[in-house]
Design a protein around this motif. Structure first.
Motif, PDB file in Angstrom:
ATOM      1  N   TYR A 110      -4.856  41.869  -7.274  1.00 18.18           N
ATOM      2  CA  TYR A 110      -6.165  41.316  -6.942  1.00 18.18           C
ATOM      3  C   TYR A 110      -6.111  39.999  -6.157  1.00 18.18           C
ATOM      4  O   TYR A 110      -6.781  39.864  -5.140  1.00 18.18           O
ATOM      5  CB  TYR A 110      -6.986  41.100  -8.234  1.00 18.18           C
ATOM      6  CG  TYR A 110      -7.175  42.357  -9.033  1.00 18.18           C
ATOM      7  CD1 TYR A 110      -8.064  43.346  -8.626  1.00 18.18           C
ATOM      8  CD2 TYR A 110      -6.435  42.580 -10.198  1.00 18.18           C
ATOM      9  CE1 TYR A 110      -8.237  44.517  -9.351  1.00 18.18           C
ATOM     10  CE2 TYR A 110      -6.591  43.750 -10.931  1.00 18.18           C
ATOM     11  CZ  TYR A 110      -7.486  44.713 -10.505  1.00 18.18           C
ATOM     12  OH  TYR A 110      -7.628  45.866 -11.204  1.00 18.18           O
ATOM     13  N   LYS A 114      -6.071  39.095  -1.290  1.00 21.87           N
ATOM     14  CA  LYS A 114      -7.114  38.261  -0.687  1.00 21.87           C
ATOM     15  C   LYS A 114      -6.510  37.002  -0.081  1.00 21.87           C
ATOM     16  O   LYS A 114      -6.929  36.553   0.995  1.00 21.87           O
ATOM     17  CB  LYS A 114      -8.161  37.905  -1.741  1.00 21.87           C
ATOM     18  CG  LYS A 114      -8.919  39.120  -2.280  1.00 21.87           C
ATOM     19  CD  LYS A 114      -9.913  38.710  -3.359  1.00 21.87           C
ATOM     20  CE  LYS A 114     -10.643  39.941  -3.905  1.00 21.87           C
ATOM     21  NZ  LYS A 114     -11.597  39.575  -4.985  1.00 21.87           N
ATOM     22  N   MET A 239      -5.144  44.199   1.401  1.00 24.52           N
ATOM     23  CA  MET A 239      -6.138  44.982   0.673  1.00 24.52           C
ATOM     24  C   MET A 239      -5.893  44.896  -0.833  1.00 24.52           C
ATOM     25  O   MET A 239      -4.767  45.100  -1.289  1.00 24.52           O
ATOM     26  CB  MET A 239      -6.065  46.460   1.078  1.00 24.52           C
ATOM     27  CG  MET A 239      -6.304  46.757   2.535  1.00 24.52           C
ATOM     28  SD  MET A 239      -6.228  48.544   2.832  1.00 24.52           S
ATOM     29  CE  MET A 239      -6.199  48.581   4.624  1.00 24.52           C
ATOM     30  N   GLY A 242      -7.505  48.554  -5.363  1.00 21.87           N
ATOM     31  CA  GLY A 242      -8.545  49.583  -5.337  1.00 21.87           C
ATOM     32  C   GLY A 242      -8.898  49.994  -3.922  1.00 21.87           C
ATOM     33  O   GLY A 242      -9.023  51.187  -3.622  1.00 21.87           O
ATOM     34  N   GLU A 243      -9.053  49.021  -3.051  1.00 25.21           N
ATOM     35  CA  GLU A 243      -9.360  49.306  -1.640  1.00 25.21           C
ATOM     36  C   GLU A 243      -8.188  50.009  -0.957  1.00 25.21           C
ATOM     37  O   GLU A 243      -8.387  50.927  -0.156  1.00 25.21           O
ATOM     38  CB  GLU A 243      -9.679  47.999  -0.923  1.00 25.21           C
ATOM     39  CG  GLU A 243     -10.045  48.167   0.545  1.00 25.21           C
ATOM     40  CD  GLU A 243     -10.277  46.835   1.234  1.00 25.21           C
ATOM     41  OE1 GLU A 243     -10.267  46.810   2.491  1.00 25.21           O
ATOM     42  OE2 GLU A 243     -10.457  45.820   0.533  1.00 25.21           O
ATOM     43  N   LYS A 246      -8.026  53.671  -2.097  1.00 20.94           N
ATOM     44  CA  LYS A 246      -9.117  54.413  -1.445  1.00 20.94           C
ATOM     45  C   LYS A 246      -8.782  54.694   0.012  1.00 20.94           C
ATOM     46  O   LYS A 246      -9.006  55.804   0.521  1.00 20.94           O
ATOM     47  CB  LYS A 246     -10.409  53.609  -1.555  1.00 20.94           C
ATOM     48  CG  LYS A 246     -11.621  54.301  -0.967  1.00 20.94           C
ATOM     49  CD  LYS A 246     -12.869  53.436  -1.134  1.00 20.94           C
ATOM     50  CE  LYS A 246     -14.083  54.108  -0.501  1.00 20.94           C
ATOM     51  NZ  LYS A 246     -15.300  53.257  -0.640  1.00 20.94           N
ATOM     52  N   TYR A 247      -8.208  53.699   0.678  1.00 23.86           N
ATOM     53  CA  TYR A 247      -7.828  53.849   2.087  1.00 23.86           C
ATOM     54  C   TYR A 247      -6.747  54.921   2.248  1.00 23.86           C
ATOM     55  O   TYR A 247      -6.788  55.726   3.182  1.00 23.86           O
ATOM     56  CB  TYR A 247      -7.337  52.508   2.618  1.00 23.86           C
ATOM     57  CG  TYR A 247      -6.978  52.507   4.084  1.00 23.86           C
ATOM     58  CD1 TYR A 247      -7.962  52.417   5.057  1.00 23.86           C
ATOM     59  CD2 TYR A 247      -5.650  52.607   4.499  1.00 23.86           C
ATOM     60  CE1 TYR A 247      -7.646  52.412   6.400  1.00 23.86           C
ATOM     61  CE2 TYR A 247      -5.322  52.607   5.839  1.00 23.86           C
ATOM     62  CZ  TYR A 247      -6.323  52.507   6.785  1.00 23.86           C
ATOM     63  OH  TYR A 247      -5.998  52.513   8.111  1.00 23.86           O
TER      64      TYR A 247
END
Length: 351
Positions: A110, A114, A239, A242-243, A246-247
Protein backbone atom coordinates in the motif's frame (compact mmCIF):
# COMPACT_ATOMS: atom_id res chain seq x y z
CA UNK A 1 14.29 -4.55 17.85
CA UNK A 2 16.59 -1.74 19.01
CA UNK A 3 19.48 -3.44 17.21
CA UNK A 4 17.26 -3.80 14.13
CA UNK A 5 16.45 -0.08 14.09
CA UNK A 6 20.11 0.77 14.67
CA UNK A 7 21.14 -1.43 11.72
CA UNK A 8 18.49 0.13 9.50
CA UNK A 9 19.64 3.62 10.45
CA UNK A 10 23.18 2.67 9.41
CA UNK A 11 22.17 1.25 6.01
CA UNK A 12 19.87 4.11 4.92
CA UNK A 13 22.44 6.96 5.22
CA UNK A 14 24.93 4.85 3.24
CA UNK A 15 22.35 4.38 0.48
CA UNK A 16 21.54 8.11 0.50
CA UNK A 17 25.24 9.06 0.32
CA UNK A 18 25.80 6.79 -2.69
CA UNK A 19 22.68 8.10 -4.41
CA UNK A 20 23.61 11.76 -3.84
CA UNK A 21 27.10 11.18 -5.30
CA UNK A 22 25.53 9.66 -8.43
CA UNK A 23 22.79 12.25 -8.97
CA UNK A 24 24.30 15.52 -7.77
CA UNK A 25 25.12 16.50 -11.38
CA UNK A 26 21.50 15.94 -12.42
CA UNK A 27 20.27 18.16 -9.59
CA UNK A 28 22.69 20.96 -10.49
CA UNK A 29 21.59 20.90 -14.15
CA UNK A 30 18.22 22.36 -13.10
CA UNK A 31 18.67 25.86 -11.58
CA UNK A 32 14.99 26.06 -10.63
CA UNK A 33 15.17 22.86 -8.58
CA UNK A 34 15.20 23.73 -4.87
CA UNK A 35 16.49 21.70 -1.92
CA UNK A 36 13.00 21.41 -0.42
CA UNK A 37 11.68 19.82 -3.62
CA UNK A 38 14.60 17.36 -3.71
CA UNK A 39 13.99 16.38 -0.08
CA UNK A 40 10.18 16.24 -0.13
CA UNK A 41 9.57 14.70 -3.55
CA UNK A 42 12.62 12.50 -3.86
CA UNK A 43 14.60 11.65 -0.73
CA UNK A 44 11.68 11.17 1.66
CA UNK A 45 10.21 8.66 -0.80
CA UNK A 46 13.69 7.26 -1.41
CA UNK A 47 13.99 6.54 2.33
CA UNK A 48 10.53 4.90 2.40
CA UNK A 49 11.42 2.62 -0.52
CA UNK A 50 14.85 1.52 0.69
CA UNK A 51 13.85 1.23 4.35
CA UNK A 52 11.22 -1.26 3.29
CA UNK A 53 13.68 -3.09 1.00
CA UNK A 54 16.35 -3.31 3.71
CA UNK A 55 14.00 -4.46 6.50
CA UNK A 56 14.56 -8.25 6.18
CA UNK A 57 18.31 -7.76 5.66
CA UNK A 58 18.60 -5.35 8.59
CA UNK A 59 16.70 -7.85 10.73
CA UNK A 60 19.12 -10.58 9.64
CA UNK A 61 22.18 -8.56 10.70
CA UNK A 62 20.47 -7.46 13.94
CA UNK A 63 19.72 -11.05 14.94
CA UNK A 64 23.34 -12.05 14.30
CA UNK A 65 24.67 -9.15 16.40
CA UNK A 66 22.20 -9.70 19.22
CA UNK A 67 22.55 -13.49 19.39
CA UNK A 68 26.35 -13.32 19.13
CA UNK A 69 26.34 -10.98 22.14
CA UNK A 70 24.16 -13.43 24.11
CA UNK A 71 26.51 -16.24 23.14
CA UNK A 72 29.70 -14.37 24.02
CA UNK A 73 28.24 -13.58 27.46
CA UNK A 74 27.46 -17.34 27.90
CA UNK A 75 23.79 -16.48 28.45
CA UNK A 76 22.70 -19.10 25.92
CA UNK A 77 24.51 -21.79 27.93
CA UNK A 78 22.52 -20.76 31.00
CA UNK A 79 19.27 -20.84 28.99
CA UNK A 80 20.10 -24.32 27.67
CA UNK A 81 20.97 -25.63 31.15
CA UNK A 82 17.57 -24.38 32.31
CA UNK A 83 16.05 -26.98 29.92
CA UNK A 84 14.71 -24.34 27.52
CA UNK A 85 14.31 -26.00 24.11
CA UNK A 86 15.72 -24.48 20.94
CA UNK A 87 12.17 -24.06 19.61
CA UNK A 88 11.15 -22.12 22.74
CA UNK A 89 14.35 -20.11 22.47
CA UNK A 90 13.23 -18.97 18.98
CA UNK A 91 9.83 -17.64 20.16
CA UNK A 92 10.97 -14.05 20.89
CA UNK A 93 12.84 -13.96 17.59
CA UNK A 94 9.70 -14.95 15.73
CA UNK A 95 7.67 -12.29 17.51
CA UNK A 96 10.18 -9.70 16.30
CA UNK A 97 10.23 -11.20 12.81
CA UNK A 98 6.39 -11.12 12.73
CA UNK A 99 6.34 -7.42 13.60
CA UNK A 100 8.83 -6.66 10.82
CA UNK A 101 6.97 -8.91 8.34
CA UNK A 102 3.57 -7.32 9.00
CA UNK A 103 5.03 -3.82 8.71
CA UNK A 104 6.86 -4.75 5.51
CA UNK A 105 3.74 -6.35 3.97
CA UNK A 106 1.66 -3.23 4.66
CA UNK A 107 4.41 -1.02 3.26
CA UNK A 108 4.92 -3.20 0.16
CA UNK A 109 1.27 -3.50 -0.79
CA UNK A 110 0.00 0.00 0.00
CA UNK A 111 2.52 2.67 1.08
CA UNK A 112 5.56 2.06 -1.15
CA UNK A 113 3.65 2.04 -4.51
CA UNK A 114 2.17 5.49 -3.81
CA UNK A 115 5.55 6.73 -2.63
CA UNK A 116 7.28 5.27 -5.71
CA UNK A 117 4.89 7.12 -8.01
CA UNK A 118 6.03 10.48 -6.58
CA UNK A 119 9.71 9.46 -6.63
CA UNK A 120 9.61 8.16 -10.20
CA UNK A 121 7.76 11.28 -11.33
CA UNK A 122 10.64 13.33 -9.92
CA UNK A 123 13.20 11.05 -11.62
CA UNK A 124 11.39 11.32 -14.94
CA UNK A 125 11.36 15.11 -14.71
CA UNK A 126 14.88 15.81 -13.46
CA UNK A 127 17.08 12.70 -13.62
CA UNK A 128 16.24 10.34 -16.48
CA UNK A 129 17.99 11.04 -19.76
CA UNK A 130 16.09 11.80 -22.94
CA UNK A 131 17.21 8.45 -24.32
CA UNK A 132 15.48 6.63 -21.45
CA UNK A 133 12.30 8.66 -21.88
CA UNK A 134 12.30 8.00 -25.63
CA UNK A 135 12.23 4.28 -24.89
CA UNK A 136 8.74 4.81 -23.44
CA UNK A 137 7.73 7.45 -25.97
CA UNK A 138 7.28 5.41 -29.15
CA UNK A 139 5.19 2.25 -29.53
CA UNK A 140 5.19 0.28 -32.77
CA UNK A 141 3.24 -2.71 -34.12
CA UNK A 142 0.95 -2.85 -31.10
CA UNK A 143 -2.10 -5.13 -30.80
CA UNK A 144 -4.65 -5.42 -28.00
CA UNK A 145 -7.81 -7.41 -27.32
CA UNK A 146 -10.42 -5.03 -25.91
CA UNK A 147 -13.27 -7.53 -25.49
CA UNK A 148 -13.95 -11.16 -26.37
CA UNK A 149 -14.77 -10.06 -29.93
CA UNK A 150 -12.90 -6.76 -30.53
CA UNK A 151 -9.21 -6.34 -31.37
CA UNK A 152 -7.17 -3.25 -32.23
CA UNK A 153 -3.91 -2.83 -34.15
CA UNK A 154 -1.70 0.27 -34.27
CA UNK A 155 1.34 0.54 -36.54
CA UNK A 156 2.96 3.38 -34.55
CA UNK A 157 2.01 5.60 -31.61
CA UNK A 158 3.76 8.49 -29.87
CA UNK A 159 2.76 8.60 -26.18
CA UNK A 160 4.23 12.10 -25.80
CA UNK A 161 1.76 13.81 -28.15
CA UNK A 162 -0.90 11.05 -28.03
CA UNK A 163 -0.87 10.57 -31.81
CA UNK A 164 -0.44 7.48 -33.98
CA UNK A 165 -1.02 6.22 -37.47
CA UNK A 166 -2.35 3.17 -39.31
CA UNK A 167 -5.07 2.20 -36.82
CA UNK A 168 -7.42 -0.79 -37.21
CA UNK A 169 -10.25 -2.08 -35.04
CA UNK A 170 -11.78 -5.46 -35.92
CA UNK A 171 -14.90 -7.09 -34.48
CA UNK A 172 -15.53 -10.84 -34.79
CA UNK A 173 -18.43 -13.20 -34.28
CA UNK A 174 -16.51 -16.29 -33.27
CA UNK A 175 -13.87 -16.48 -36.00
CA UNK A 176 -15.93 -14.57 -38.55
CA UNK A 177 -15.08 -10.91 -39.20
CA UNK A 178 -18.24 -8.77 -39.06
CA UNK A 179 -16.83 -5.20 -39.06
CA UNK A 180 -13.59 -3.33 -39.48
CA UNK A 181 -12.78 0.30 -38.66
CA UNK A 182 -9.56 1.78 -40.10
CA UNK A 183 -7.96 5.21 -40.05
CA UNK A 184 -4.81 6.83 -41.33
CA UNK A 185 -4.26 8.66 -38.02
CA UNK A 186 -5.52 8.39 -34.45
CA UNK A 187 -5.30 10.95 -31.64
CA UNK A 188 -6.13 10.43 -27.97
CA UNK A 189 -7.86 13.26 -26.05
CA UNK A 190 -6.97 12.94 -22.34
CA UNK A 191 -9.57 15.48 -21.17
CA UNK A 192 -12.59 13.39 -22.13
CA UNK A 193 -10.84 10.04 -22.90
CA UNK A 194 -12.02 10.05 -26.51
CA UNK A 195 -10.20 9.26 -29.75
CA UNK A 196 -10.22 11.27 -32.97
CA UNK A 197 -9.80 9.29 -36.18
CA UNK A 198 -8.82 11.08 -39.39
CA UNK A 199 -9.08 9.52 -42.83
CA UNK A 200 -11.36 6.79 -41.45
CA UNK A 201 -13.11 3.92 -43.22
CA UNK A 202 -15.66 1.50 -41.76
CA UNK A 203 -16.66 -1.77 -43.39
CA UNK A 204 -19.70 -3.83 -42.30
CA UNK A 205 -19.65 -7.39 -43.61
CA UNK A 206 -22.94 -9.19 -44.31
CA UNK A 207 -23.80 -12.54 -45.86
CA UNK A 208 -24.24 -11.35 -49.46
CA UNK A 209 -22.80 -7.85 -49.49
CA UNK A 210 -20.70 -5.32 -47.59
CA UNK A 211 -21.37 -1.72 -46.63
CA UNK A 212 -18.52 0.80 -46.57
CA UNK A 213 -18.53 4.21 -44.87
CA UNK A 214 -15.74 6.81 -44.84
CA UNK A 215 -15.02 10.35 -43.73
CA UNK A 216 -12.35 12.86 -42.82
CA UNK A 217 -12.89 12.99 -39.06
CA UNK A 218 -14.60 10.79 -36.46
CA UNK A 219 -14.75 11.19 -32.67
CA UNK A 220 -15.31 7.91 -30.85
CA UNK A 221 -14.42 5.99 -27.68
CA UNK A 222 -12.47 2.77 -27.09
CA UNK A 223 -11.94 0.71 -23.97
CA UNK A 224 -8.24 1.55 -23.60
CA UNK A 225 -5.93 4.49 -22.95
CA UNK A 226 -2.32 5.39 -23.78
CA UNK A 227 -1.26 3.79 -20.48
CA UNK A 228 -2.27 0.40 -21.94
CA UNK A 229 0.07 0.87 -24.88
CA UNK A 230 3.29 0.80 -22.86
CA UNK A 231 4.16 -2.23 -20.75
CA UNK A 232 6.96 -1.40 -18.37
CA UNK A 233 7.88 -3.03 -15.05
CA UNK A 234 8.44 0.43 -13.53
CA UNK A 235 4.70 1.12 -13.87
CA UNK A 236 3.96 -1.90 -11.67
CA UNK A 237 5.95 -0.38 -8.81
CA UNK A 238 3.63 2.63 -8.81
CA UNK A 239 0.39 0.64 -8.42
CA UNK A 240 -1.05 -0.51 -5.06
CA UNK A 241 -1.51 -4.28 -5.06
CA UNK A 242 -5.27 -4.16 -5.61
CA UNK A 243 -4.89 -1.91 -8.64
CA UNK A 244 -1.96 -3.98 -9.93
CA UNK A 245 -3.86 -7.27 -9.67
CA UNK A 246 -6.88 -5.71 -11.42
CA UNK A 247 -4.61 -4.40 -14.17
CA UNK A 248 -3.03 -7.86 -14.64
CA UNK A 249 -6.43 -9.56 -14.90
CA UNK A 250 -7.73 -7.00 -17.41
CA UNK A 251 -4.55 -7.30 -19.48
CA UNK A 252 -4.86 -11.10 -19.53
CA UNK A 253 -8.41 -10.82 -20.88
CA UNK A 254 -7.12 -8.42 -23.53
CA UNK A 255 -4.64 -11.01 -24.75
CA UNK A 256 -1.42 -9.32 -23.61
CA UNK A 257 1.21 -12.01 -24.03
CA UNK A 258 3.86 -11.19 -21.44
CA UNK A 259 2.81 -9.79 -18.08
CA UNK A 260 5.57 -11.50 -16.11
CA UNK A 261 7.27 -8.21 -15.19
CA UNK A 262 4.04 -7.20 -13.42
CA UNK A 263 3.61 -10.63 -11.84
CA UNK A 264 7.18 -10.54 -10.52
CA UNK A 265 6.49 -7.20 -8.82
CA UNK A 266 3.22 -8.51 -7.34
CA UNK A 267 4.74 -11.75 -5.99
CA UNK A 268 7.87 -9.99 -4.70
CA UNK A 269 5.76 -7.81 -2.40
CA UNK A 270 4.94 -10.91 -0.36
CA UNK A 271 8.05 -13.08 -0.80
CA UNK A 272 10.55 -10.51 0.51
CA UNK A 273 8.73 -9.83 3.83
CA UNK A 274 8.23 -13.59 4.40
CA UNK A 275 12.02 -13.97 4.06
CA UNK A 276 12.28 -12.34 7.50
CA UNK A 277 11.35 -15.67 9.13
CA UNK A 278 13.84 -17.64 7.04
CA UNK A 279 16.70 -15.20 7.58
CA UNK A 280 15.95 -15.07 11.32
CA UNK A 281 16.33 -18.85 11.69
CA UNK A 282 19.57 -18.79 9.67
CA UNK A 283 20.96 -15.91 11.74
CA UNK A 284 20.18 -17.65 15.05
CA UNK A 285 21.56 -20.95 13.74
CA UNK A 286 24.82 -19.29 12.76
CA UNK A 287 25.42 -17.29 15.92
CA UNK A 288 23.87 -19.07 18.94
CA UNK A 289 27.05 -21.12 19.51
CA UNK A 290 30.09 -19.43 20.98
CA UNK A 291 32.90 -19.28 18.37
CA UNK A 292 36.52 -18.28 18.39
CA UNK A 293 36.55 -14.82 16.84
CA UNK A 294 33.17 -13.96 18.35
CA UNK A 295 30.81 -11.49 16.71
CA UNK A 296 33.21 -10.57 13.90
CA UNK A 297 33.21 -14.09 12.41
CA UNK A 298 29.41 -14.41 12.66
CA UNK A 299 28.92 -10.98 11.12
CA UNK A 300 31.29 -11.75 8.23
CA UNK A 301 29.44 -14.99 7.47
CA UNK A 302 26.10 -13.21 7.80
CA UNK A 303 27.04 -10.40 5.41
CA UNK A 304 28.21 -13.03 2.88
CA UNK A 305 24.87 -14.86 3.16
CA UNK A 306 23.00 -11.56 2.85
CA UNK A 307 24.74 -10.75 -0.44
CA UNK A 308 24.04 -14.27 -1.70
CA UNK A 309 20.36 -13.80 -0.92
CA UNK A 310 20.24 -10.45 -2.74
CA UNK A 311 22.05 -12.04 -5.71
CA UNK A 312 19.56 -14.93 -5.96
CA UNK A 313 16.68 -12.48 -5.52
CA UNK A 314 17.83 -10.31 -8.44
CA UNK A 315 18.49 -13.36 -10.64
CA UNK A 316 15.01 -14.68 -9.83
CA UNK A 317 13.42 -11.34 -10.73
CA UNK A 318 15.21 -11.18 -14.09
CA UNK A 319 14.45 -14.80 -15.03
CA UNK A 320 10.87 -14.50 -13.78
CA UNK A 321 10.24 -11.55 -16.12
CA UNK A 322 10.99 -13.66 -19.22
CA UNK A 323 7.93 -14.62 -21.25
CA UNK A 324 6.64 -18.17 -20.88
CA UNK A 325 8.07 -18.95 -17.42
CA UNK A 326 6.44 -19.42 -14.02
CA UNK A 327 7.08 -16.06 -12.34
CA UNK A 328 5.91 -17.28 -8.93
CA UNK A 329 8.49 -20.09 -8.87
CA UNK A 330 11.39 -17.81 -9.84
CA UNK A 331 10.45 -15.10 -7.33
CA UNK A 332 10.35 -17.66 -4.53
CA UNK A 333 13.63 -19.38 -5.52
CA UNK A 334 15.73 -17.45 -2.92
CA UNK A 335 13.24 -18.29 -0.16
CA UNK A 336 13.19 -21.94 -1.19
CA UNK A 337 16.99 -22.24 -1.28
CA UNK A 338 17.56 -20.41 1.97
CA UNK A 339 14.52 -22.10 3.50
CA UNK A 340 16.28 -25.45 3.07
CA UNK A 341 19.37 -23.98 4.80
CA UNK A 342 17.15 -22.65 7.61
CA UNK A 343 15.53 -26.07 8.15
CA UNK A 344 18.96 -27.72 8.33
CA UNK A 345 20.24 -25.16 10.86
CA UNK A 346 17.03 -25.51 12.92
CA UNK A 347 17.26 -29.29 13.07
CA UNK A 348 20.95 -29.05 13.89
CA UNK A 349 20.24 -26.46 16.59
CA UNK A 350 17.66 -28.70 18.28
CA UNK A 351 20.41 -31.27 18.89
Amino acid sequence: MVTFLFTLLILIPIAIAIDVSEKIDNFLEHPNLGISEVLNDYYINFIIYYSNTFMPLALFIAVILFTSKLSSNTEIIAITNAKVSFTRFLYPYFIGASLVTLLSLAMNHYVVPKSSKIRKGFEKKYINSSKQSNALKYVSNFSLQLTDSTYIFIRSFNTANNMGYDFNSETYDGIKLISKLSSDNIMYNPKDSTFTLTGWRKRLIYEKRDRIFSGNKLDTVFNFSTKDLVYKSAFAQEMPSGELLKYINISKKRGVKNLNAYLVEFYKRTSLPIASYILTIIAVGLSFRKKRGGTGVNLAIGVGIMFLYVFFMKVGEVLGSVAGVDSLAYVWIPNIIFGVVAIYLYLNGRK
